[in-house]
Design an enzyme around this catalytic site. Sequence first.
Site, short mmCIF file in Angstrom:
data_model
loop_
_atom_site.label_atom_id
_atom_site.label_comp_id
_atom_site.label_asym_id
_atom_site.label_seq_id
_atom_site.Cartn_x
_atom_site.Cartn_y
_atom_site.Cartn_z
N SER A 79 12.09 8.13 -35.85
CA SER A 79 10.82 7.54 -36.26
C SER A 79 10.79 6.01 -36.18
O SER A 79 9.73 5.42 -36.17
CB SER A 79 10.47 7.96 -37.69
N ASP A 90 5.72 2.47 -45.47
CA ASP A 90 5.87 3.64 -46.33
C ASP A 90 7.30 3.64 -46.87
O ASP A 90 8.04 2.68 -46.63
CB ASP A 90 5.47 4.94 -45.60
N HIS A 128 9.78 3.28 -43.77
CA HIS A 128 9.55 2.56 -42.50
C HIS A 128 8.95 1.18 -42.70
O HIS A 128 8.01 1.02 -43.49
CB HIS A 128 8.61 3.39 -41.61
#
Length: 355
Positions: free
Chosen positions: A40, A330, A333
């Site tokens: 991610s 978040d 991240h």
Amino acid sequence: MAYMDNLTIDSFVIAHVILGIAVSMVTSVKVPGIIVFGDSSVDAGNNNYISTMLKSNFKPYGRDFYGGEPTGRFCNGRLPTDFISEAFGIKPVIPAYLDPKFNVSHFATGVCFASAGTGFDNATSDVLSVIPLWKELEYYKEFQKELNDYLGEEKAKEVIRESLYLISVGTNDFLENYYLIPKRSSQYSIEEYQKLLLGIADNFIAELYEAGARKISIVGLPPMGCLPLERTRNFMFGIECVKEHNLVATDFNVKLQDLVMEINQKLHGIQLVFSNPYDIMWDIIQNPDPFGFEDVATACCGTGLFEMSFLCDKFNPSTCSDANEYVFWDAFHPTHKANSIIANHLFKNYLIQFQ
Ligand SMILES: *[C@@H]1O[C@H](CO)[C@@H](O)[C@H](O)[C@H]1NC(C)=O
Ligand SMILES: *[C@@H]1O[C@H](CO)[C@@H](O)[C@H](O)[C@H]1NC(C)=O
């Protein structure tokens, strides 16, 4: 353009002119494209097209992206790989391979095979049913065939050889797998597990090399003990960074750097570079003021303590209004702004030699 001389059919000529332009575009810079593998930290939206709950293609993700569009990037804006592509003068956004809006004509100058939640270890991608690293490589090989058809074999080979490959993966092997699920931790000590991951990294790079890649950078681990979710799990100790996990990251980075030196000696003509995001992220977290950040410990989205993916949604009233004040978007991240600082650091300190 002498090859066009004996062409007579108009549409054929036009097709070749367009192709000619495309070909000169992909070869006019020293690095014609950026090819991305990983998790991610660099997934541009591949998870939108697979069946997993680990997605981010909804608001408020992407609210500071072009058009405020959620793309599946785990960020309010762009990823480090997008900024790196821009720094090379290529394009500001690298598309996801599985996104049907794009095809080989876009991928020739940069493509992303990454999948949020994946790891070096097959068992890591199994946790949330995402794309395993070996499958990312399969997709890459499929892309190579498409590139051959599109550019012709010789030109395609050149693009494959001259493009820069970025590999950013590993955090999930520790945080989503080893420290969360008992299986791996009962099988391996942390040193043994690191060794297992490094063996997979070694093979992965060898396979890329075998497939024609030469310019490759493998990205080290961040101070993963300082991700907001890690701090929250550490709440008994006053949401400090989890020191043990940071140590595992620095230890792994040293070993990865050694592996990179070994591979450079082993594989003729490879230019493999270790890019280290740890120190710049650590600097930002320790000393956020000069970078313009106000909060390093909690994230912008929601309470900032644990929300990510479907828990970070547009109905959450406590999401911050200015993500630029935050290092983390978040609980797992970095923000667009943090990504831009990290990318700039990686470009200037490690990747500029490829230009
Ligand atoms: C790629 O998509 C564009 C539209 O974005 C289209 O015009 C073009 O023909 C497609 N090219 C290939 C090679 O499929
Ligand atoms: C991961 O799974 C693939 C597909 O089953 C297999 O080919 C590969 O060897 C596995 N990798 C490791 C390191 O076990």
